[in-house]
Design a protein around this motif. Structure first.
Motif, PDB file in Angstrom:
ATOM      1  N   GLY A 145       2.457   3.462   1.232  1.00 41.36           N
ATOM      2  CA  GLY A 145       1.674   4.602   1.334  1.00 41.36           C
ATOM      3  C   GLY A 145       0.610   4.955   0.496  1.00 41.36           C
ATOM      4  N   GLY A 146       0.265   3.908  -0.274  1.00 38.01           N
ATOM      5  CA  GLY A 146      -1.276   4.060  -0.859  1.00 38.01           C
ATOM      6  C   GLY A 146      -1.102   3.944  -2.599  1.00 38.01           C
ATOM      7  N   LEU A 147      -2.228   3.734  -3.022  1.00 34.01           N
ATOM      8  CA  LEU A 147      -2.464   3.515  -4.456  1.00 34.01           C
ATOM      9  C   LEU A 147      -1.498   4.505  -5.286  1.00 34.01           C
ATOM     10  N   SER A 148      -1.478   5.926  -4.862  1.00 30.60           N
ATOM     11  CA  SER A 148      -0.724   6.773  -5.630  1.00 30.60           C
ATOM     12  C   SER A 148       0.811   6.514  -6.017  1.00 30.60           C
ATOM     13  N   GLU A 149       1.478   6.198  -4.777  1.00 35.15           N
ATOM     14  CA  GLU A 149       2.726   5.774  -4.823  1.00 35.15           C
ATOM     15  C   GLU A 149       2.806   4.146  -5.663  1.00 35.15           C
ATOM     16  N   GLY A 150       2.061   3.566  -5.262  1.00 34.21           N
ATOM     17  CA  GLY A 150       1.737   2.179  -5.978  1.00 34.21           C
ATOM     18  C   GLY A 150       2.155   2.187  -7.651  1.00 34.21           C
ATOM     19  N   LEU A 151       1.218   3.384  -7.996  1.00 30.37           N
ATOM     20  CA  LEU A 151       1.121   3.546  -9.558  1.00 30.37           C
ATOM     21  C   LEU A 151       2.305   3.989 -10.099  1.00 30.37           C
ATOM     22  N   ALA A 152       2.912   4.623  -8.945  1.00 29.47           N
ATOM     23  CA  ALA A 152       4.420   5.311  -9.492  1.00 29.47           C
ATOM     24  C   ALA A 152       5.302   4.283  -9.733  1.00 29.47           C
ATOM     25  N   LEU A 153       5.198   3.183  -8.542  1.00 30.54           N
ATOM     26  CA  LEU A 153       6.137   1.988  -8.853  1.00 30.54           C
ATOM     27  C   LEU A 153       5.957   1.338 -10.002  1.00 30.54           C
ATOM     28  N   VAL A 154       4.463   0.816 -10.326  1.00 34.56           N
ATOM     29  CA  VAL A 154       4.171   0.490 -11.670  1.00 34.56           C
ATOM     30  C   VAL A 154       4.885   0.939 -12.793  1.00 34.56           C
ATOM     31  N   ARG A 155       4.779   2.083 -12.905  1.00 33.93           N
ATOM     32  CA  ARG A 155       5.489   2.882 -14.001  1.00 33.93           C
ATOM     33  C   ARG A 155       6.851   2.648 -14.123  1.00 33.93           C
TER      34      ARG A 155
END
Length: 325
Positions: free
Chosen positions: A248-258
């Motif tokens: 669903g986008g970069l925002s969720e992607g960054l949360a997954l990275v963390r």
């Protein structure tokens, strides 16, 4: 704020086969936001195994677009739309608009010192000899991603390894094996020096991996769409493949990275075969990844204007301001 939603199709360079599917073109949904003379863009291909299409994503966007205005941020969007491909296009457009309005680059806002990337090149499923030929022709790429199913996978891998003894090989099964088949194939995969096996088992049928010690790292793709599925995936897999279309986008992607970093989980960034406009936000996620798969534009007959620069050795240049971020 002016909002435009377009469907844009791109033909594949050659038909692209994975487990259970052959793709002849890629239909993308593109969101363009314009406010105060500044333009932000985002693109999504969606997720085929969730039955997302360009038309369905356009409908999803049109259903919420009346609630999107100049005060909408990537953060507030998460409450406005559920996880879906449509949200990816809008989320990435909001990020693009945000950084351009600030007169900065995405790296400034996220406090990242960007490095250029080396992407894998993907070999679709064909006869073993043809796959070996494609692997040999892609000699400029030191890393290859091989699409496989349960039809002669080791024969295909042996042909490719014979053609490219130098290459790092990762394989993507797209849910095409059973647990017994995985266990049968693992010794040969280890012998062939496979670096990672992505999504060997069907989504929802991989609980058997809890406690299983694979000699080759196993990666979750379809088994982890977003944060709501991360904890279970982390118990079953060694590597997490983050695709912005599915999460669903970069925002969720960054949360997954963390989240993955907290679990010391290896990371991969993947794609659903979009243009460079899809790859550019993924370039941000790729800064944290061991495995990088942003070769989507190389599989298309032509890319979007101002696309990423793909150079010898598989190197991919940083996105330009004219492209995104």
């Amino acid at each position: 704020m002016k909002i435009t939603i377009d469907i844009v199709a791109y033909p594949m360079e050659v038909p692209f086969a994975i487990t259970g599917h052959v793709f002849y073109d890629t239909e993308t949904v593109r969101v363009t936001l314009e406010h105060g003379g500044v333009v932000g863009r985002g693109e999504s291909v969606g997720t085929y195994y969730l039955n997302e299409t360009a038309v369905s994503m356009k409908n999803d966007l049109e259903a919420v677009i009346g609630k999107v205005d100049s005060h909408t941020t990537p953060e507030s969007l998460q409450d406005l739309m559920p996880l879906c491909g449509a949200r990816n296009a809008l989320d990435c457009a909001l990020w693009d608009l945000k950084v351009k309005q600030a007169g900065k680059r995405i790296w400034d806002l996220l406090d990242i010192t960007p490095k250029e990337l080396i992407t894998v090149f993907t070999i679709g499923m064909e006869e073993p000899a043809v796959m070996a030929e494609r692997a040999a022709a892609a000699r400029q790429f030191p890393q290859l991603k091989i699409k496989l199913d349960a039809d002669r996978p080791i024969e295909r891998l042996e042909a490719i390894r014979a053609a490219r003894q130098d290459a790092t090989l990762v394989i993507d099964v797209n849910q095409g094996w059973s647990f017994d088949e995985l266990k049968d194939y693992l010794p040969s995969c280890q012998k062939l020096d496979i670096a990672m096996i992505e999504q060997p088992l069907p989504r929802g049928d991989d609980a058997c991996l809890e406690g299983f010690k694979s000699p080759v790292p196993l990666g979750a793709d379809e088994s982890c769409l977003g944060m709501s599925e991360f904890e279970i995936a982390a118990q079953r897999y060694d590597v997490l493949n983050i695709k912005l279309d599915k999460c669903g986008g970069l925002s969720e992607g960054l949360a997954l990275v963390r989240a993955a970093q907290e679990k010391n989980m290896q990371l991969m960034v993947g794609n659903m075969t979009g243009t460079s406009l899809s790859m550019a936000p993924s370039y941000v996620i790729a800064q944290f990844c061991r495995f990088v798969d942003i070769d989507g534009p190389l599989l298309l007959a032509h890319d979007i204007e101002n696309g990423l620069e793909y150079r010898a050795g598989g190197t991919v240049g940083l996105p330009s301001v004219a492209l995104w971020g």
